[in-house]
Scaffold this motif. Structure first.
Motif, short mmCIF file in Angstrom:
data_model
loop_
_atom_site.label_atom_id
_atom_site.label_comp_id
_atom_site.label_asym_id
_atom_site.label_seq_id
_atom_site.Cartn_x
_atom_site.Cartn_y
_atom_site.Cartn_z
N ARG A 27 0.84 -1.21 0.00
CA ARG A 27 0.00 0.00 0.00
C ARG A 27 0.88 1.27 0.00
O ARG A 27 0.59 2.25 -0.67
N THR A 28 1.96 1.20 0.74
CA THR A 28 2.88 2.35 0.79
C THR A 28 3.49 2.59 -0.57
O THR A 28 3.60 3.74 -1.04
N GLN A 29 3.89 1.49 -1.23
CA GLN A 29 4.48 1.65 -2.56
C GLN A 29 3.48 2.22 -3.55
O GLN A 29 3.80 3.06 -4.41
N ARG A 30 2.23 1.73 -3.40
CA ARG A 30 1.18 2.25 -4.32
C ARG A 30 0.95 3.73 -4.08
O ARG A 30 0.82 4.52 -5.01
N ASN A 31 0.89 4.17 -2.82
CA ASN A 31 0.69 5.61 -2.50
C ASN A 31 1.84 6.46 -3.04
O ASN A 31 1.64 7.56 -3.55
N ARG A 32 3.06 5.88 -2.87
CA ARG A 32 4.21 6.63 -3.42
C ARG A 32 4.12 6.78 -4.92
O ARG A 32 4.44 7.82 -5.49
N GLY A 33 3.62 5.74 -5.58
CA GLY A 33 3.48 5.79 -7.02
C GLY A 33 2.47 6.84 -7.44
O GLY A 33 2.66 7.59 -8.42
N VAL A 34 1.34 6.85 -6.65
CA VAL A 34 0.29 7.83 -6.98
C VAL A 34 0.83 9.26 -6.81
O VAL A 34 0.63 10.15 -7.64
N ILE A 35 1.51 9.46 -5.67
CA ILE A 35 2.07 10.79 -5.40
C ILE A 35 3.08 11.18 -6.48
O ILE A 35 3.12 12.31 -6.95
N GLY A 36 3.88 10.19 -6.89
CA GLY A 36 4.87 10.45 -7.93
C GLY A 36 4.20 10.85 -9.22
O GLY A 36 4.65 11.76 -9.92
N LEU A 37 3.10 10.10 -9.55
CA LEU A 37 2.38 10.44 -10.78
C LEU A 37 1.78 11.84 -10.71
O LEU A 37 1.80 12.60 -11.67
N VAL A 38 1.22 12.16 -9.51
CA VAL A 38 0.62 13.51 -9.33
C VAL A 38 1.69 14.59 -9.47
O VAL A 38 1.49 15.59 -10.16
N LEU A 39 2.83 14.36 -8.82
CA LEU A 39 3.90 15.36 -8.91
C LEU A 39 4.42 15.48 -10.33
O LEU A 39 4.72 16.59 -10.81
N ALA A 40 4.53 14.35 -11.01
CA ALA A 40 5.00 14.39 -12.40
C ALA A 40 4.01 15.15 -13.27
O ALA A 40 4.38 15.97 -14.11
N ALA A 41 2.68 14.87 -13.01
CA ALA A 41 1.65 15.56 -13.79
C ALA A 41 1.70 17.06 -13.53
O ALA A 41 1.60 17.89 -14.45
N LEU A 42 1.85 17.42 -12.23
CA LEU A 42 1.92 18.84 -11.89
C LEU A 42 3.14 19.50 -12.52
O LEU A 42 3.09 20.64 -13.01
N SER A 43 4.25 18.78 -12.51
CA SER A 43 5.48 19.32 -13.11
C SER A 43 5.30 19.55 -14.60
O SER A 43 5.74 20.58 -15.15
N ILE A 44 4.64 18.56 -15.22
CA ILE A 44 4.39 18.71 -16.67
C ILE A 44 3.48 19.90 -16.94
O ILE A 44 3.70 20.70 -17.85
N ILE A 45 2.44 20.04 -16.09
CA ILE A 45 1.50 21.16 -16.26
C ILE A 45 2.21 22.50 -16.07
O ILE A 45 2.05 23.44 -16.86
N VAL A 46 3.01 22.60 -14.98
CA VAL A 46 3.75 23.85 -14.71
C VAL A 46 4.69 24.16 -15.86
O VAL A 46 4.82 25.31 -16.31
N LEU A 47 5.40 23.10 -16.34
CA LEU A 47 6.32 23.29 -17.45
C LEU A 47 5.59 23.78 -18.68
O LEU A 47 6.06 24.69 -19.40
N LEU A 48 4.41 23.14 -18.92
CA LEU A 48 3.62 23.58 -20.07
C LEU A 48 3.19 25.04 -19.93
O LEU A 48 3.20 25.82 -20.89
N LEU A 49 2.80 25.41 -18.69
CA LEU A 49 2.41 26.82 -18.45
C LEU A 49 3.58 27.77 -18.71
O LEU A 49 3.40 28.84 -19.31
N PHE A 50 4.77 27.36 -18.24
CA PHE A 50 5.95 28.20 -18.50
C PHE A 50 6.23 28.30 -20.00
O PHE A 50 6.57 29.38 -20.50
N VAL A 51 6.11 27.16 -20.68
CA VAL A 51 6.35 27.16 -22.14
C VAL A 51 5.35 28.07 -22.84
O VAL A 51 5.69 28.87 -23.71
N ILE A 52 4.07 27.89 -22.43
CA ILE A 52 3.01 28.72 -23.06
C ILE A 52 3.25 30.20 -22.76
O ILE A 52 3.15 31.05 -23.64
N ARG A 53 3.59 30.49 -21.46
CA ARG A 53 3.81 31.90 -21.08
C ARG A 53 5.00 32.48 -21.83
O ARG A 53 4.97 33.61 -22.32
N PHE A 54 6.07 31.68 -21.91
CA PHE A 54 7.26 32.14 -22.61
C PHE A 54 6.96 32.37 -24.08
O PHE A 54 7.40 33.37 -24.68
N ALA A 55 6.19 31.40 -24.66
CA ALA A 55 5.83 31.55 -26.08
C ALA A 55 4.99 32.81 -26.29
O ALA A 55 5.15 33.54 -27.27
#
Length: 723
Positions: free
Chosen positions: A13-41
């Motif tokens: 269960r701990t490993q699964r929670n870590r995976g979920v959190i990792g996926l959420v953080l990765a998704a957030l990072s991708i979203i933030v990066l996309l926002l920066f790219v869009i803003r920069f563009a």
């Protein structure tokens, strides 16, 4: 479940929670990066951050954008002497902060205050004590009030040569009027006005005409500013591969007046003398060429000194153009012209002078009792009001209105000066028409009177008064303002008969203008005198014993008119002299000098020299050039450039004749001992000084010592004696 099973389940269960959190953080990072790219563009594409334009901000940071100021055109007199030209004035300031030193350690502040105050007091109109008080203030830097502003280049250079630490100047565009009081309301005035360039939001100070020729021709005189644009780095060096763009300034056009400085300066002196002695509330004179309409000299009192602005608060209006008034009996020449031209005049018929009644109102002659029964030929010489009324009645309403229209009464002349008054006329009733015959119920300006008189002096052709002869652009394009005929209200024969009647004003033993005879010009002066009541602001007329406008209009030579001179004085002190004597102090000497110039210019001398143009040259160069021509030279002032000369350029002079050269800046008195009276008169003309003569011959003494400054209103007594 065993303990071991529970532990394994918790681990998964701990490993699964870590995976979920990792996926959420990765998704957030991708979203933030996309926002920066869009803003920069977006920023890269639009060049904006919020309301800030990055493109403009970058350009502004590295862009060097400088206004190249256009020169305002120069105003010249008829002989090419500058009467208004561009210049710079300087404001002096002193740095007091002791932290201000150069990289080499040299002080950039006032170090020795006592010495600085002593030196500056030699050049500023302020004491060393006052300067010291200013220098002792606890401020970064200080100025010296009016005494430290509007300094000439000459004064600025003299102070700079003293090498005083901490003493600096700011430069301001200005307008130089080298002649001071010189047709001031006609030449006009230009002063600084701040404008903002909407392209780069830069503010620029530019001269703008506020009155006279400066105002009327402001667009032509102003010119168009240029611009210099370049890209610089943080160190102020031009960036590689950048292109410097320069748009040259287009200087303003030059304006040439019809005024003759010799006669204009003399007129200013005559007017000031009469103003000082008889204190009229208003005083004016215009001298015009009868054949062309060119105004040769004109001025008024009150007036102002355009160089110092002294007197400017008293009178802003050009009264010769902007003010309309009832002209009085001078207007009778128009009535006589209309009667002769229409065939309604019989000079030998008689009438009963003294008084005449119109619709219950009694009109009287100026002496109240008249001269008994007299011929109509005496109406103009005696200036009879009753005779004028009878002539108007003989003309009739229709003809009188027709001739008033022919003379363009109530219409502007179109002179190239601002705010010209059109005047007016009231002729609705028989009484109105009767009093217009002697110049009441009609309002005219002085320039309109010159136009009316030109029809009489110019064989029936009525001319437009002209003050400008031409405008020359910076590219050499010439726009001429030539003679303009406004109409032909009367025939040449009629004009001749009117002049003959005006001659009798001077020559007949009953003429009202006998004091206008001029020595050496017998039978050549034709005049008409005038006395007009002054309209009250409350209605009716002022009733004081001196509430009149006195005037004289003259034409000369009578057989072939060259000049028209019109002089008016409002409410002078007639307890000191009668009105005709007062006006003759202006009329006679000015007309005589004009006629003398005419005679002199007509003479030819095999040994004569054509006077060179010395104005605009450096003082030393001008003096040398005149001496090389074999002339005697006197320089007035210590300036670096010649702004006026007498004799004028193009005049015929003879070897060893004295030439007077005026520089910019303060006018200094030369040593005139040994000079002829004629040479001193040149000095009086060019400086506008108040010179008084005692005796005849050559100068033996002068009340103002050599080297002293000639100031306005200062009387200079010159004593002469025969050798």
């Amino acid at each position: 479940m065993s303990a071991r099973g529970k532990k394994q389940h918790s681990s998964r269960r701990t490993q699964r929670n870590r995976g979920v959190i990792g996926l959420v953080l990765a998704a957030l990072s991708i979203i933030v990066l996309l926002l920066f790219v869009i803003r920069f563009a977006y920023i890269a594409g639009s060049g904006h951050v919020g309301q800030v334009d990055l493109t403009k901000k970058t350009q502004k940071k590295y862009r060097f954008d400088q206004v190249i100021k256009a020169r305002r055109g120069t105003i010249y007199d008829a002989n090419g002497n500058a009467v208004a030209e561009d210049s710079n004035v300087y404001t002096l300031y002193a740095v007091l902060d002791k932290n201000q030193v150069s990289t080499a350690g040299r002080p950039l502040y006032v170090k020795d205050k006592a010495k600085t105050a002593t030196v500056l007091s030699k050049y500023l109109k302020i004491s060393a004590t006052e300067i010291t008080k200013t220098l002792n203030q606890n401020q970064f830097q200080v100025e010296f009030g009016a005494a430290g502003r509007n300094l000439s280049l000459e004064i600025k250079q003299k102070i700079t040569d003293e090498k005083l630490p901490g003493i600096n100047f700011t430069e301001t565009p200005s307008r130089l009027y080298p002649n001071g009081t010189f047709a001031s309301h006609i030449v006009g005035l230009a002063q600084l006005k701040t404008t903002v360039d909407q392209t780069n939001q830069q503010s620029t100070q530019q001269l703008k005409g506020l009155m006279g020729v400066e105002q009327y021709f402001n667009k032509q005189l102003t010119g168009v500013n240029g611009r210099q644009v370049a890209k610089l780095n943080n160190y102020g060096y031009e960036l590689p591969d950048s292109k410097r763009v320069v748009k040259k300034a287009e200087d303003g056009s030059d304006v040439y007046l019809t005024l003759d400085s010799r006669l204009q300066s003399y007129l200013e002196q005559l007017l000031q003398d009469v103003q000082d002695k008889y204190d009229p509330t208003e005083l004016s004179a215009i001298l015009m060429n009868a054949k062309t309409g060119a105004i040769i000299a004109a001025s008024q009192r009150p007036t102002f000194n355009a160089a110092t602005k002294s007197g400017l608060e008293t009178q802003w209006r050009d009264s010769l153009v902007e003010d309309a008034y009832e002209p009085g009996s001078v207007f009778k020449v128009l009535l006589l012209a209309a009667a002769i031209d229409s065939g309604k005049y019989n000079p030998n018929a008689t009438y009963r002078s003294g008084s005449v009644t119109i619709n219950g109102s009694t009109i009287r002659d100026w002496n109240q009792v008249g001269w008994g029964t007299i011929p109509f030929s005496q109406v103009i010489p005696r200036s009879s009001n009753t005779g004028a009324v009878h002539i108007e009645q003989a003309l009739g309403e229709t003809l009188w209105k027709e001739y008033l229209n022919r003379f363009r009464v109530g219409q502007k002349t179109g002179i190239t000066l601002p705010n010209e008054a059109s005047g007016s006329i009231q002729i609705k009733t028989p009484l109105d028409r009767a009093i217009t015959s002697f110049g009441q119920a009609v309002n005219v300006s002085a320039v309109q009177m010159m136009s009316f008189l030109s029809a009489i002096a110019n064989q029936g052709e009525m001319l437009q008064p002209r003050i400008v002869s031409k405008v020359v652009s910076n590219q050499g394009k010439v726009t001429k303002y030539d003679k303009k005929v406004l109409g032909t209200p009367i025939s040449a024969d009629t004009a001749k008969q009117v002049i003959a009647a005006m001659r009798q004003v001077v020559e007949a033993d009953y003429g009202t203008g006998q004091q206008y005879k001029i020595d050496g010009y017998d039978q050549q002066i034709a005049v008409k005198t005038g006395t007009a009541q002054i309209a009250s602001s409350k209605g009716g007329y002022l009733t004081g014993s001196n509430d009149y406008i006195y005037s004289v209009a003259g034409i000369a030579p009578a057989d072939d008119p060259e000049y028209i001179l019109y002089v008016t004085a409002k409410q002078p002190d007639i307890t000191k002299a009668d009105a005709i004597s007062i006006l003759s102090e202006i009329f006679n000497p000015l007309m005589k000098r004009a006629l003398n110039y005419r005679t002199t210019s007509a003479d030819t001398d095999a040994n004569s020299i054509k006077m060179s143009k010395l104005t605009g040259l450096a003082s030393a160069a001008a003096v040398k050039k005149a001496k090389d021509q074999g002339l005697t030279v006197t320089q007035v002032g210590n300036g670096s450039k010649i702004v006026q000369q007498l004799p004028a350029a193009g005049e015929k002079v003879i070897a060893k004749q004295r030439v007077v050269l005026l520089t910019e800046g303060a006018m200094t008195m030369p040593n005139v001992v040994g000079w002829s009276k004629n040479d001193v008169l040149k000095l009086a003309e060019i400086t506008g000084g108040d010179f008084k003569f005692s005796g005849d011959g050559y100068v033996t003494s002068q009340s103002l010592k050599a080297g002293a400054v000639i100031t306005a209103g200062q009387q200079i007594v010159i004593k002469l004696a025969e050798p």
